[in-house]
Design a protein around this motif. Structure first.
Motif, PDB file in Angstrom:
ATOM      1  N   CYS A 185      -2.502  -6.916  -9.378  1.00 62.07           N
ATOM      2  CA  CYS A 185      -2.866  -7.159  -8.226  1.00 62.07           C
ATOM      3  C   CYS A 185      -2.039  -8.310  -7.253  1.00 62.07           C
ATOM      4  O   CYS A 185      -1.630  -9.179  -7.939  1.00 62.07           O
ATOM      5  CB  CYS A 185      -4.236  -7.934  -8.371  1.00 62.07           C
ATOM      6  SG  CYS A 185      -4.972  -8.919  -7.066  1.00 62.07           S
ATOM      7  N   ASP A 215      -1.697   2.324  -5.733  1.00 61.91           N
ATOM      8  CA  ASP A 215      -3.094   2.099  -6.975  1.00 61.91           C
ATOM      9  C   ASP A 215      -3.205   0.743  -7.114  1.00 61.91           C
ATOM     10  O   ASP A 215      -4.146   0.120  -7.995  1.00 61.91           O
ATOM     11  CB  ASP A 215      -2.591   2.738  -8.268  1.00 61.91           C
ATOM     12  CG  ASP A 215      -2.555   4.357  -8.034  1.00 61.91           C
ATOM     13  OD1 ASP A 215      -3.341   4.685  -7.133  1.00 61.91           O
ATOM     14  OD2 ASP A 215      -1.971   4.828  -8.591  1.00 61.91           O
ATOM     15  N   HIS A 216      -2.132  -0.304  -6.466  1.00 63.91           N
ATOM     16  CA  HIS A 216      -2.481  -1.840  -6.842  1.00 63.91           C
ATOM     17  C   HIS A 216      -3.656  -2.487  -5.834  1.00 63.91           C
ATOM     18  O   HIS A 216      -3.841  -1.761  -4.774  1.00 63.91           O
ATOM     19  CB  HIS A 216      -1.018  -2.413  -6.502  1.00 63.91           C
ATOM     20  CG  HIS A 216      -0.026  -2.120  -7.703  1.00 63.91           C
ATOM     21  ND1 HIS A 216       1.026  -2.693  -7.511  1.00 63.91           N
ATOM     22  CD2 HIS A 216       0.041  -1.233  -8.570  1.00 63.91           C
ATOM     23  CE1 HIS A 216       2.030  -2.517  -8.625  1.00 63.91           C
ATOM     24  NE2 HIS A 216       1.218  -1.528  -9.065  1.00 63.91           N
ATOM     25  N   ASN A 217      -4.243  -3.194  -6.466  1.00 59.48           N
ATOM     26  CA  ASN A 217      -5.040  -4.339  -5.668  1.00 59.48           C
ATOM     27  C   ASN A 217      -4.243  -5.192  -4.921  1.00 59.48           C
ATOM     28  O   ASN A 217      -3.281  -5.661  -5.213  1.00 59.48           O
ATOM     29  CB  ASN A 217      -5.962  -5.158  -6.751  1.00 59.48           C
ATOM     30  CG  ASN A 217      -7.244  -5.491  -5.831  1.00 59.48           C
ATOM     31  OD1 ASN A 217      -7.675  -5.091  -4.679  1.00 59.48           O
ATOM     32  ND2 ASN A 217      -7.853  -6.577  -6.306  1.00 59.48           N
ATOM     33  N   ALA A 234      -8.004  -2.640 -10.663  1.00 58.59           N
ATOM     34  CA  ALA A 234      -6.506  -2.010 -10.818  1.00 58.59           C
ATOM     35  C   ALA A 234      -5.917  -2.948 -11.755  1.00 58.59           C
ATOM     36  O   ALA A 234      -6.073  -4.197 -11.982  1.00 58.59           O
ATOM     37  CB  ALA A 234      -5.568  -2.101  -9.533  1.00 58.59           C
ATOM     38  N   GLU A 261      -9.574  -8.256   0.442  1.00 56.12           N
ATOM     39  CA  GLU A 261      -9.368  -7.662  -0.981  1.00 56.12           C
ATOM     40  C   GLU A 261      -9.448  -6.131  -0.490  1.00 56.12           C
ATOM     41  O   GLU A 261     -10.241  -5.611   0.337  1.00 56.12           O
ATOM     42  CB  GLU A 261     -10.239  -7.984  -2.128  1.00 56.12           C
ATOM     43  CG  GLU A 261      -9.884  -7.584  -3.373  1.00 56.12           C
ATOM     44  CD  GLU A 261     -10.490  -7.867  -4.345  1.00 56.12           C
ATOM     45  OE1 GLU A 261     -10.483  -7.550  -5.442  1.00 56.12           O
ATOM     46  OE2 GLU A 261     -11.668  -8.785  -4.151  1.00 56.12           O
ATOM     47  N   THR A 262      -8.466  -5.340  -1.246  1.00 55.73           N
ATOM     48  CA  THR A 262      -8.549  -4.022  -0.894  1.00 55.73           C
ATOM     49  C   THR A 262      -9.586  -3.282  -1.975  1.00 55.73           C
ATOM     50  O   THR A 262     -10.215  -4.335  -2.899  1.00 55.73           O
ATOM     51  CB  THR A 262      -7.126  -3.249  -1.411  1.00 55.73           C
ATOM     52  OG1 THR A 262      -7.010  -3.514  -2.804  1.00 55.73           O
ATOM     53  CG2 THR A 262      -6.154  -3.636  -0.571  1.00 55.73           C
ATOM     54  N   ASN A 263     -10.092  -2.133  -1.791  1.00 56.10           N
ATOM     55  CA  ASN A 263     -11.037  -1.464  -2.840  1.00 56.10           C
ATOM     56  C   ASN A 263     -10.732  -0.949  -4.209  1.00 56.10           C
ATOM     57  O   ASN A 263     -11.250  -0.411  -4.803  1.00 56.10           O
ATOM     58  CB  ASN A 263     -11.818  -0.430  -2.144  1.00 56.10           C
ATOM     59  CG  ASN A 263     -10.672   0.582  -1.579  1.00 56.10           C
ATOM     60  OD1 ASN A 263      -9.541   0.836  -2.207  1.00 56.10           O
ATOM     61  ND2 ASN A 263     -11.282   1.806  -1.162  1.00 56.10           N
ATOM     62  N   ASN A 264      -9.175  -1.446  -4.461  1.00 59.07           N
ATOM     63  CA  ASN A 264      -8.914  -1.363  -5.963  1.00 59.07           C
ATOM     64  C   ASN A 264      -9.105  -2.549  -6.808  1.00 59.07           C
ATOM     65  O   ASN A 264      -8.182  -3.037  -7.534  1.00 59.07           O
ATOM     66  CB  ASN A 264      -7.209  -1.223  -5.621  1.00 59.07           C
ATOM     67  CG  ASN A 264      -7.082   0.139  -4.910  1.00 59.07           C
ATOM     68  OD1 ASN A 264      -7.913   1.101  -4.782  1.00 59.07           O
ATOM     69  ND2 ASN A 264      -5.993   0.213  -4.212  1.00 59.07           N
ATOM     70  N   SER A 265     -10.256  -3.009  -6.920  1.00 56.99           N
ATOM     71  CA  SER A 265     -10.449  -4.255  -7.622  1.00 56.99           C
ATOM     72  C   SER A 265     -10.367  -4.005  -9.121  1.00 56.99           C
ATOM     73  O   SER A 265     -10.170  -5.030  -9.701  1.00 56.99           O
ATOM     74  CB  SER A 265     -11.988  -4.755  -7.328  1.00 56.99           C
ATOM     75  OG  SER A 265     -12.685  -3.871  -7.643  1.00 56.99           O
ATOM     76  N   LYS A 272       0.864  -1.340   0.156  1.00 55.90           N
ATOM     77  CA  LYS A 272       0.011  -0.003   0.032  1.00 55.90           C
ATOM     78  C   LYS A 272       0.972   1.130   0.049  1.00 55.90           C
ATOM     79  O   LYS A 272       0.360   2.210  -0.721  1.00 55.90           O
ATOM     80  CB  LYS A 272      -0.939  -0.059   1.327  1.00 55.90           C
ATOM     81  CG  LYS A 272      -2.047  -0.967   1.016  1.00 55.90           C
ATOM     82  CD  LYS A 272      -2.614  -1.178   2.414  1.00 55.90           C
ATOM     83  CE  LYS A 272      -3.763  -2.130   2.304  1.00 55.90           C
ATOM     84  NZ  LYS A 272      -4.738  -2.473   3.627  1.00 55.90           N
TER      85      LYS A 272
END
Length: 255
Positions: free
Chosen positions: A81, A62-64, A78, A72-76, A57
């Protein structure tokens, strides 16, 4: 850029390994259960997860991220990953057995392009970049050249829901055991898969795994020449990883 990602993943895996060695065989593990009594988690899982995900992070916001312990982060959406199992083989680890691993994979637009698996207690590092081969240290990996099933050393595992789902791999194991030289249950899917890649095992299969169990290992094994076969469509990730010479013989026994 891929070389930078690899260096980062190796560094994070080694740092997580230091955390795990600090707690290994100690009374401070704080062992808890998740899905059922067979599915355990420790403070080392959580601290390792926090270390790896925090680094991602901070450096690649900007990566998932998909991690066994934190989801899972909220950058699905991206492009990149990271798929992480911060401590694969927690049952081994919590019992004081030395086969456990950190698994870190990186996908680009859904394709795995990098994989790192590190076994801290054994200080064994396996890694691959797609299209560039698989390695342990400076040694390039290659699957076993053994062509005889009765000379094969194979491993498997049993799903966490084995007490409630009859598709629990027990019958498959019974079919295989009389046919091979040696049968093992190592207890950490990432390690099993990498040992196939290194030619130490001829084959490994298991049912009802998750993406974080296999993402890094699958790339490492395929880059080393292994055949990877999906065994079930309804049991999450259920796979056979084998040398080409033994693959068909094992597949006949477990399908």
């Amino acid at each position: 850029m891929l070389d930078t990602f690899l260096l980062d993943a190796v560094s994070w895996a080694r740092q997580a390994g230091s955390i795990q060695l600090k707690y290994f065989r100690s009374r401070a593990l704080d062992v808890n259960t998740k899905y059922n009594e067979y599915d355990v988690v420790t403070v080392a899982d959580k601290e390792s997860d926090n270390l790896i995900t925090s680094n991602i992070k901070n450096k690649y916001p900007d990566h998932n991220i998909i991690s066994e312990e934190s989801g899972e982060t909220n950058n699905s959406g991206a492009e990149y990953c990271w798929i992480i199992d911060p401590l694969d083989g927690t049952a081994n680890y919590s019992a004081g057995l030395p086969i456990f691993a950190i698994s870190i994979a990186l996908q680009k637009n859904g394709e795995t392009i990098l994989g790192v698996v590190y076994l801290p207690y054994l200080d064994e590092l396996f890694y691959a970049i797609k299209g560039q081969g698989a390695f342990s240290g400076e040694q390039k990996l290659s699957v076993s050249a053994n062509v005889r099933l009765d000379h094969a050393v194979v491993s498997t595992g049993f799903p966490v829901d084995r007490n409630e789902n009859p598709d629990n791999n027990i019958a498959n194991a019974v079919n295989v055991i009389p046919k091979v030289r040696a049968f093992r249950r190592l207890g950490a899917a990432a390690a099993d898969i990498c040992y196939v890649a290194a030619g130490l095992l001829d084959a490994y299969w298991e049912l009802n795994l998750h993406i974080w169990d296999i993402a890094a290992g699958e790339l490492i094994a395929s880059e080393a020449g292994a055949v990877i076969t999906s065994l079930r469509e309804n049991r999450n990730y259920s796979i056979l990883v084998a040398s080409p010479a033994i693959n068909d013989d094992i597949l006949k026994l477990i399908k």
